[in-house]
Design an enzyme around this catalytic site. Structure first.
Site, PDB file in Angstrom:
ATOM      1  N   CYS A   9       6.653  -8.026  13.881  1.00  0.00           N
ATOM      2  CA  CYS A   9       7.788  -8.072  12.950  1.00  0.00           C
ATOM      3  C   CYS A   9       9.044  -7.682  13.741  1.00  0.00           C
ATOM      4  O   CYS A   9       9.042  -7.754  14.967  1.00  0.00           O
ATOM      5  CB  CYS A   9       7.557  -7.208  11.717  1.00  0.00           C
ATOM      6  SG  CYS A   9       7.558  -5.414  11.970  1.00  0.00           S
ATOM      7  N   ASN A  12       8.778  -3.166  14.191  1.00  0.00           N
ATOM      8  CA  ASN A  12       7.432  -2.623  14.388  1.00  0.00           C
ATOM      9  C   ASN A  12       7.268  -1.254  13.733  1.00  0.00           C
ATOM     10  O   ASN A  12       6.621  -0.361  14.271  1.00  0.00           O
ATOM     11  CB  ASN A  12       7.078  -2.577  15.874  1.00  0.00           C
ATOM     12  CG  ASN A  12       5.619  -2.272  16.168  1.00  0.00           C
ATOM     13  OD1 ASN A  12       5.306  -1.629  17.151  1.00  0.00           O
ATOM     14  ND2 ASN A  12       4.712  -2.739  15.335  1.00  0.00           N
ATOM     15  N   CYS A  14       7.393  -1.307   9.835  1.00  0.00           N
ATOM     16  CA  CYS A  14       7.041  -1.567   8.429  1.00  0.00           C
ATOM     17  C   CYS A  14       5.866  -2.535   8.311  1.00  0.00           C
ATOM     18  O   CYS A  14       4.751  -2.134   8.026  1.00  0.00           O
ATOM     19  CB  CYS A  14       8.239  -2.113   7.653  1.00  0.00           C
ATOM     20  SG  CYS A  14       9.600  -0.937   7.467  1.00  0.00           S
ATOM     21  N   ARG A  15       6.131  -3.808   8.537  1.00  0.00           N
ATOM     22  CA  ARG A  15       5.132  -4.843   8.279  1.00  0.00           C
ATOM     23  C   ARG A  15       4.046  -4.926   9.338  1.00  0.00           C
ATOM     24  O   ARG A  15       2.858  -4.957   9.016  1.00  0.00           O
ATOM     25  CB  ARG A  15       5.817  -6.206   8.141  1.00  0.00           C
ATOM     26  CG  ARG A  15       6.754  -6.277   6.961  1.00  0.00           C
ATOM     27  CD  ARG A  15       7.597  -7.526   6.996  1.00  0.00           C
ATOM     28  NE  ARG A  15       8.602  -7.427   8.054  1.00  0.00           N
ATOM     29  CZ  ARG A  15       9.441  -8.404   8.392  1.00  0.00           C
ATOM     30  NH1 ARG A  15       9.376  -9.565   7.779  1.00  0.00           N
ATOM     31  NH2 ARG A  15      10.332  -8.226   9.349  1.00  0.00           N
ATOM     32  N   SER A  16       4.425  -4.984  10.609  1.00  0.00           N
ATOM     33  CA  SER A  16       3.390  -5.174  11.637  1.00  0.00           C
ATOM     34  C   SER A  16       2.449  -3.983  11.792  1.00  0.00           C
ATOM     35  O   SER A  16       1.265  -4.191  12.070  1.00  0.00           O
ATOM     36  CB  SER A  16       4.003  -5.596  12.975  1.00  0.00           C
ATOM     37  OG  SER A  16       4.958  -4.679  13.435  1.00  0.00           O
ATOM     38  N   ASP A 120      10.699  -8.291   4.528  1.00  0.00           N
ATOM     39  CA  ASP A 120      10.907  -6.975   5.124  1.00  0.00           C
ATOM     40  C   ASP A 120      11.198  -5.980   4.001  1.00  0.00           C
ATOM     41  O   ASP A 120      12.210  -6.102   3.314  1.00  0.00           O
ATOM     42  CB  ASP A 120      12.073  -7.027   6.099  1.00  0.00           C
ATOM     43  CG  ASP A 120      12.189  -5.755   6.934  1.00  0.00           C
ATOM     44  OD1 ASP A 120      11.589  -4.733   6.564  1.00  0.00           O
ATOM     45  OD2 ASP A 120      12.893  -5.807   7.959  1.00  0.00           O
TER      46      ASP A 120
END
Length: 148
Positions: A9, A12, A14-16, A120
């Site tokens: 993401c 690095n 939140c999402r990943s 995001d």
């Protein structure tokens, strides 16, 4: 089946990290041996732990990602990983632009197989993180099932 997968993401945090954690959970559940890591296309948060809201949503579902640390995508990652799963079109494009060869570019895919994006949640509330968790969990299950 890939031997190594990188979730990607922007920062690095939140999402990943959620994707890294959930890919590991589903890979282990299937008894597979696949190395999983995560990175961001930017280095804004290098060395930082995941966002506290990412840690909280994972903990709520019984998973601990608190030991993960943010890092930036590097050219060498295209040699280290068989598959790079980007959360959105922007990070997909950024990764492909960094890729040193056409073969490396072909390793970059969107996490969601229908071409949709994982939004995001950084500037949103807790519900955004829960929604992202659900999206990533479903996608991680789909990818791992395909590798089984």
């Amino acid at each position: 089946m890939p031997s190594s997968v990188l979730a990607l993401c922007l920062g690095n945090i939140c999402r990943s990290p959620i994707a890294e954690g959930l890919l590991r959970v589903h890979i282990e559940a299937q008894g597979l041996s696949i190395h999983v890591d995560s990175a961001g296309t930017s280095g804004y948060h290098a060395g930082e732990a995941p966002d506290p809201r990412s840690i909280a949503v994972m903990r709520k579902h019984g998973h601990d990602i608190s030991e993960q640390r943010s890092r930036q995508l590097k050219v060498g990652d295209f040699d280290r990983f068989d598959l790079i799963l980007a959360m959105d079109q922007s990070n997909y494009r950024n990764a492909r632009n960094l890729a040193p060869t056409d073969a490396a570019k072909s390793k970059v895919k969107l996490l969601l197989d229908d071409g949709a994006e994982v939004p995001d949640p950084y500037y949103g509330g807790v519900n955004g993180f829960e929604n992202v968790y659900q999206m990533i969990d479903q996608a991680a299950q789909t990818w791992v099932k395909a590798w089984s």
